[in-house]
Design an enzyme around this catalytic site. Sequence first.
Site, short mmCIF file in Angstrom:
data_model
loop_
_atom_site.label_atom_id
_atom_site.label_comp_id
_atom_site.label_asym_id
_atom_site.label_seq_id
_atom_site.Cartn_x
_atom_site.Cartn_y
_atom_site.Cartn_z
N ASN A 76 -14.27 -29.52 -9.51
CA ASN A 76 -12.89 -29.54 -9.99
C ASN A 76 -12.73 -28.61 -11.18
O ASN A 76 -13.62 -28.49 -12.03
CB ASN A 76 -12.40 -30.97 -10.31
CG ASN A 76 -13.30 -31.76 -11.21
OD1 ASN A 76 -14.51 -31.53 -11.29
ND2 ASN A 76 -12.73 -32.74 -11.91
N GLU A 117 -9.97 -27.97 -14.04
CA GLU A 117 -8.73 -28.48 -14.64
C GLU A 117 -8.03 -27.39 -15.45
O GLU A 117 -8.57 -26.30 -15.66
CB GLU A 117 -9.06 -29.71 -15.49
CG GLU A 117 -9.67 -30.81 -14.64
CD GLU A 117 -9.85 -32.13 -15.36
OE1 GLU A 117 -9.79 -32.17 -16.61
OE2 GLU A 117 -10.07 -33.14 -14.65
N CYS A 172 -9.00 -29.72 -7.17
CA CYS A 172 -10.13 -30.63 -6.92
C CYS A 172 -11.33 -29.87 -6.36
O CYS A 172 -11.21 -28.80 -5.76
CB CYS A 172 -9.74 -31.68 -5.88
SG CYS A 172 -8.46 -32.83 -6.40
N GLU A 179 -13.18 -30.60 -3.78
CA GLU A 179 -13.19 -30.46 -2.32
C GLU A 179 -12.41 -29.23 -1.89
O GLU A 179 -12.83 -28.48 -1.01
CB GLU A 179 -12.56 -31.70 -1.66
CG GLU A 179 -13.29 -33.01 -1.92
CD GLU A 179 -12.78 -33.74 -3.14
OE1 GLU A 179 -12.45 -33.10 -4.17
OE2 GLU A 179 -12.69 -34.98 -3.07
N CYS A 230 -8.87 -37.15 -2.73
CA CYS A 230 -7.43 -37.38 -2.94
C CYS A 230 -6.63 -36.95 -1.72
O CYS A 230 -7.15 -36.30 -0.80
CB CYS A 230 -6.95 -36.63 -4.18
SG CYS A 230 -6.55 -34.90 -3.88
N CYS A 273 -6.53 -33.16 -0.84
CA CYS A 273 -7.77 -32.68 -0.24
C CYS A 273 -7.89 -33.17 1.20
O CYS A 273 -8.37 -32.43 2.07
CB CYS A 273 -8.97 -33.13 -1.07
SG CYS A 273 -9.00 -32.33 -2.68
N1 THU Z 1 -10.59 -34.85 -8.40
C1 THU Z 1 -11.35 -34.15 -7.50
O1 THU Z 1 -11.95 -33.12 -7.84
N2 THU Z 1 -11.40 -34.62 -6.23
C2 THU Z 1 -10.73 -35.71 -5.79
O2 THU Z 1 -10.66 -35.94 -4.59
C3 THU Z 1 -10.14 -36.63 -6.75
C4 THU Z 1 -9.83 -36.03 -8.07
C5 THU Z 1 -10.50 -34.35 -9.77
C6 THU Z 1 -9.17 -33.82 -10.17
C7 THU Z 1 -9.20 -34.01 -11.66
O3 THU Z 1 -9.85 -32.89 -12.23
C8 THU Z 1 -10.10 -35.23 -11.86
O4 THU Z 1 -10.82 -35.39 -10.65
C9 THU Z 1 -9.34 -36.50 -12.18
O5 THU Z 1 -8.33 -36.72 -11.28
#
Ligand code: THU
Length: 137
Positions: free
Chosen positions: A46, A48, A57, A59, A88, A91
């Site tokens: 991920n 941000e 994310c 994935e 999520c 994804c």
């Molecule tokens: N996140 C992912 O990388 N994958 C997911 O399927 C769920 C959420 C990340 C996004 C964000 O950077 C952090 O987790 C919190 O939501």
Amino acid sequence: MLTDEIKAQLIQTAGEARKWAYAPYSNYPVGAALLSTSGRIYDGVNVENAAFPATICAERVAIFKAVSEGERDFVALAVVTANGGSPCGFCRQVLAEFGLDTAVIIADVEGKTTGETTVGELLPGAFRPDDLERGEG
Ligand code: THU
């Protein structure tokens, strides 16, 4: 065939990639590893952003890396988080574009599998490419 050995390799790759996550806001680093039918593994983390919705994310990073290198068929995706969190909705939708049978392995940082499923099970009734064709005209 998706053997236990390959699953373990995907979990390990996702867990190792996780250290590259850029997650200063959530402090929730995520690592992913996507196996294509060609046999290559694409990892992702991920990333941000101070403008929070610009975050992506792990994935989707893995999928986009793979697709941008010509891959479209996937065997399995592993995702590793501190607590074995599930992919999520965004994804799930992006994964569904490329097939519902892709295995999804969810694991925690200890390498413990907390879930094993498929994209189709994660997103029943997904909007897919053929839905656009049916909507023409
Ligand atoms: N996140 C992912 O990388 N994958 C997911 O399927 C769920 C959420 C990340 C996004 C964000 O950077 C952090 O987790 C919190 O939501």
